[in-house]
Design a protein around this motif. Structure first.
Motif, PDB file in Angstrom:
ATOM      1  N   ILE A 296      19.589  44.636  34.835  1.00 42.97           N
ATOM      2  CA  ILE A 296      20.273  45.864  35.249  1.00 42.97           C
ATOM      3  C   ILE A 296      21.644  45.836  34.582  1.00 42.97           C
TER       4      ILE A 296
ATOM      5  N   ILE B 234      13.540  41.783  34.848  1.00 41.40           N
ATOM      6  CA  ILE B 234      14.307  43.001  34.584  1.00 41.40           C
ATOM      7  C   ILE B 234      15.783  42.661  34.528  1.00 41.40           C
TER       8      ILE B 234
ATOM      9  N   THR C 268      16.252  50.232  38.272  1.00 39.61           N
ATOM     10  CA  THR C 268      15.314  49.638  37.330  1.00 39.61           C
ATOM     11  C   THR C 268      14.119  49.128  38.120  1.00 39.61           C
TER      12      THR C 268
END
Length: 162
Positions: A112, A110, A119
């Motif tokens: 951010i 992920i 997230t």
């Protein structure tokens, strides 16, 4: 998603008494977060450098004793398919990326992109007894520490034993 995970765990614990799932495997799950300040009116950012394992040291549940809050690593106690979930929120002025690793291999990533953004990533993977699962910071541009408490969590549970 968090409500579904909590409901699943509650139903599983109620049905099994916390010992086994359908007589086949011990119920394994954990939930940990970054610790909160003792003063609820303040918050504490948690800066982690690039390459650092994120230490979710406030453990709410650890059935199967697989999660180590000192190292931030989940040591798989039973082989099978697990669901892992990571929820992160950054504060500050930078951008950052994180990865969920199992035995050194990236299973989910992920990014951010801006501060005060939450997230999450969720993955179902097969892991073997003794494998290590962890969250690591892989990139940062600027200052992007993580927010404490329920805004930054790591959890996982056994879905099906081998």
């Amino acid at each position: 998603m968090q409500l579904h995970l909590v409901l699943y765990l509650c139903v599983a614990v109620c049905l099994t008494g916390g010992k086994t799932v359908a007589g086949k495997a011990p119920l394994v799950y954990f939930k940990a977060s970054l610790p909160k300040n003792s003063d609820p009116m303040t918050w504490k950012p948690y800066p982690f450098g690039v390459g650092s394992i994120i230490l979710f040291s406030s453990v709410e549940a650890n059935n199967g004793r697989g999660y180590n809050p000192t190292s931030g690593v989940f040591h798989v106690p039973v082989s099978g398919h697990y669901q892992f979930r990571v929820l992160l929120q950054t504060v500050g002025t930078g951008h950052s990326d994180y990865v969920l690793l199992a035995q050194g291999s990236a299973k989910a990533r992920i990014g951010i992109p801006k501060p005060w953004t939450s997230t999450s990533m969720s993955v179902v993977i097969h892991v073997n007894k003794g494998d290590h699962v962890l969250v690591k910071k892989t990139w940062e541009n600027g200052n992007s520490p993580l927010r404490q408490g329920v805004w930054s969590q790591f959890s996982g549970f056994l879905l099906r034993r081998d």
